[in-house]
Write a protein that holds these residues in place. Structure first.
Motif, short mmCIF file in Angstrom:
data_model
loop_
_atom_site.label_atom_id
_atom_site.label_comp_id
_atom_site.label_asym_id
_atom_site.label_seq_id
_atom_site.Cartn_x
_atom_site.Cartn_y
_atom_site.Cartn_z
N ILE A 70 0.86 -1.19 0.00
CA ILE A 70 0.00 0.00 0.00
C ILE A 70 0.89 1.23 0.00
CG2 ILE A 70 -1.81 1.27 1.21
CD1 ILE A 70 -2.61 -1.38 2.55
N CYS A 100 -1.78 -1.61 -4.00
CA CYS A 100 -2.93 -0.71 -3.80
C CYS A 100 -2.41 0.69 -3.51
CB CYS A 100 -3.78 -1.16 -2.61
SG CYS A 100 -4.58 -2.76 -2.80
N GLN A 101 -3.18 1.71 -3.88
CA GLN A 101 -2.82 3.06 -3.48
C GLN A 101 -3.94 3.66 -2.63
OE1 GLN A 101 -2.19 5.83 -6.66
NE2 GLN A 101 -4.07 5.34 -7.73
N SER A 102 -3.52 4.39 -1.61
CA SER A 102 -4.50 4.99 -0.70
C SER A 102 -5.00 6.33 -1.21
CB SER A 102 -3.87 5.18 0.68
OG SER A 102 -2.80 6.12 0.60
N SER A 105 -5.53 8.93 1.39
CA SER A 105 -6.77 8.90 2.19
C SER A 105 -6.66 7.84 3.28
CB SER A 105 -7.96 8.59 1.28
OG SER A 105 -9.06 8.12 2.02
N GLN A 108 -9.30 5.09 2.63
CA GLN A 108 -8.90 4.20 1.54
C GLN A 108 -7.78 3.28 1.99
OE1 GLN A 108 -10.47 3.93 -1.52
NE2 GLN A 108 -9.21 2.07 -1.58
N GLU A 109 -6.88 3.79 2.82
CA GLU A 109 -5.81 2.97 3.39
C GLU A 109 -6.39 1.80 4.18
OE1 GLU A 109 -2.23 5.01 4.99
OE2 GLU A 109 -2.96 4.21 6.90
N LYS A 110 -7.40 2.09 5.02
CA LYS A 110 -8.06 1.02 5.79
C LYS A 110 -8.74 0.03 4.87
CE LYS A 110 -9.11 3.88 9.87
NZ LYS A 110 -10.21 4.50 10.66
N ASN A 112 -7.93 -0.66 1.78
CA ASN A 112 -6.89 -1.44 1.11
C ASN A 112 -6.41 -2.59 1.99
OD1 ASN A 112 -6.93 0.27 -1.10
ND2 ASN A 112 -5.17 1.47 -0.45
N SER A 129 -0.64 7.20 4.47
CA SER A 129 -1.17 8.36 3.74
C SER A 129 -0.93 9.63 4.54
CB SER A 129 -2.67 8.19 3.50
OG SER A 129 -3.41 8.60 4.63
N THR A 132 -3.24 10.00 7.57
CA THR A 132 -3.21 9.01 8.65
C THR A 132 -2.66 9.63 9.93
OG1 THR A 132 -2.90 7.24 7.03
CG2 THR A 132 -2.39 6.72 9.32
#
Length: 340
Positions: A70, A100-102, A105, A108-110, A112, A129, A132
Motif C-alpha cells: 500500500i 494498492c494506493q491509498s 486517504s 482508503q488505506e483502511k 486497502n 497516507s 493518517t
C-alpha cells in the motif's frame, strides 16, 4: 487492556524480556530450548490467557506466495521506484505482489488493508497516507499477528519493523548548504505535521539553524496540505512576507516545483531573489529552470530492503522482533540555490 483483547506472542515476549521467536519455539515445544525456559514461557502464556491465532497460523502454513503493498500514490516517481524494488526482490524469491494506493486517504488505506487481508496475502508493506493520524487499523493487524513492515512514512510507536531514510540528516544537509551559501532567513514548507517525514525533516532544519546561531522563528514554518493549490498559496504568502525570506526549503520536490513555477509567473528570480531547495530528487527537479537543489533518496533500494526483511521474517530467517533500517541520503546541489 481493552475488553475482548486477544493476547499475542509479542506481548508475552515483552513481559518476559525474550524474543518473539523464542516464545514461538517454546509454544511449539521445540527441543532447541532449555526445559526451564519453555516451562516459564508456557506458564506465562497460561497466566495471560494466551489463545493461538488459528487464522494467522493457517495463513503461515498455507502460503499464498503473494504480498500486499500500500502506497499513497502509484504515480509518484519515488513510490514507483519503491514498488520496482519490491517487485524485483519479491519475484526473485518466488512471490507475487498486489499493489494498492491509498490516494492519500486514511479511509482508503483502511479499505486497502481489508481487501489485501481478505485476499490472504502472506504479509504487507505499508507507507502511510498524509491523512493518517490515528492508527487503530495498524494495531488491529499487529494484534492479529499479521506480518507487516512500514516504510518511508511510518508510525514510530507501533512495534513492527520499519525502513526509513535519515530524513533529519538529509534536511540538515540541504539547510546547511543554504546557510553556507549566505541565506539566513530560511522558510521550511512542511507537509501535514502528523507525517513522520514532516517531523524528521523539521528536526534537520532546526538543527542546521541552531548550528549557525539562528533562533527558531515560527513565522518561517509553513504547513502545506501537499495539493497544488495549497503549494501555490504558500508560494504567494512567502513573497508577501516582510522582510522577504532569502531561501525556502520544501519538504518534497513536488512542493518545490509548484513554488518555483508560481514564482516564475510572478517574475521572481531564483536564486537571485530567493534560493530554493527540495527533497526527493524527482526527475522533474533536474529539468525545471533553474534546476532544483534537492536530496536524493534511493527508493528502489528502500523497496528491496523492506520486502527482503518481510520475507526473512516469514521464512524464519530473521527474528520476528522489530528492527529499524535507516538509509542515508545524498545532497544534490543545483542552480536553484547557488550562483555558478
Amino acid at each position: 487492556m481493552k475488553k475482548g483483547h486477544q493476547i499475542t506472542m509479542k506481548e508475552i515476549a515483552k513481559k518476559l524480556g525474550v524474543s518473539v521467536s523464542t516464545i514461538s519455539r517454546a509454544l511449539k515445544d521445540s527441543p532447541e530450548l532449555h526445559p526451564e525456559t519453555k516451562r516459564k514461557i508456557v506458564e506465562m502464556a497460561k497466566e495471560m490467557n494466551y489463545q493461538p491465532n488459528l487464522l494467522a497460523q493457517s495463513l503461515r502454513i498455507s502460503r499464498s506466495k503473494t504480498l500486499g503493498v500500500i502506497v499513497p500514490e502509484i504515480t509518484s516517481h519515488f513510490f514507483a521506484s519503491c514498488i520496482s524494488g519490491i517487485q524485483d526482490a519479491a519475484n526473485k524469491r518466488g512471490y507475487n505482489v498486489m499493489i494498492c494506493q491509498s490516494n492519500e486517504s486514511l479511509e482508503q488505506e483502511k479499505a486497502n488493508i481489508r481487501t489485501l487481508v481478505s485476499s490472504q496475502v502472506d504479509g504487507l508493506l505499508i507507507s502511510l497516507s498524509r491523512e493518517t493520524n490515528q492508527y487503530d487499523h495498524l494495531y488491529e493487524l499487529y494484534n492479529r499477528e499479521i506480518n507487516f513492515v512500514l516504510f518511508d512514512r511510518v508510525h514510530e510507536e507501533i512495534p513492527v519493523s520499519k525502513v526509513t531514510f535519515n530524513d533529519a540528516g538529509g534536511a540538515h544537509q540541504v539547510v546547511k548548504h543554504l546557510l553556507e551559501n549566505g541565506s539566513r532567513k530560511i522558510v521550511y514548507v512542511s507537509g501535514p505535521e502528523d507525517l513522520y517525514i514532516s517531523k524528521k525533516r523539521k528536526e534537520g532544519y532546526l538543527k542546521a539553524l541552531s548550528e549557525f546561531g539562528i533562533d527558531l522563528d515560527n513565522a518561517l514554518i509553513k504547513v502545506s496540505d501537499l495539493t497544488t493549490e495549497g503549494n501555490i498559496n504558500i508560494a504567494r504568502e512567502i513573497t508577501e512576507m516582510q522582510p522577504r525570506p532569502d531561501a525556502v526549503f520544501c519538504m518534497i520536490d513536488p512542493v518545490a516545483v509548484d513554488v518555483l513555477t508560481e514564482w516564475k509567473a510572478l517574475g521572481i528570480k531564483i536564486p537571485e531573489d530567493i534560493a530554493l531547495a527540495g527533497f526527493t530528487n524527482n526527475p522533474t527537479s533536474a529539468v525545471v529552470e533553474p534546476p532544483l537543489t534537492t536530496v536524493a533518496q534511493p527508493g528502489y533500494e528502500m523497496g528491496k530492503l523492506a520486502v527482503s526483511h518481510l520475507l526473512d521474517q516469514l521464512d524464519g530467517i530473521a527474528s520476528e522482533d522489530p528492527i529499524s533500517i535507516v538509509l542515508e541520503t545524498t545532497l544534490v546541489p543545483r542552480r536553484s540555490s547557488q550562483h555558478f
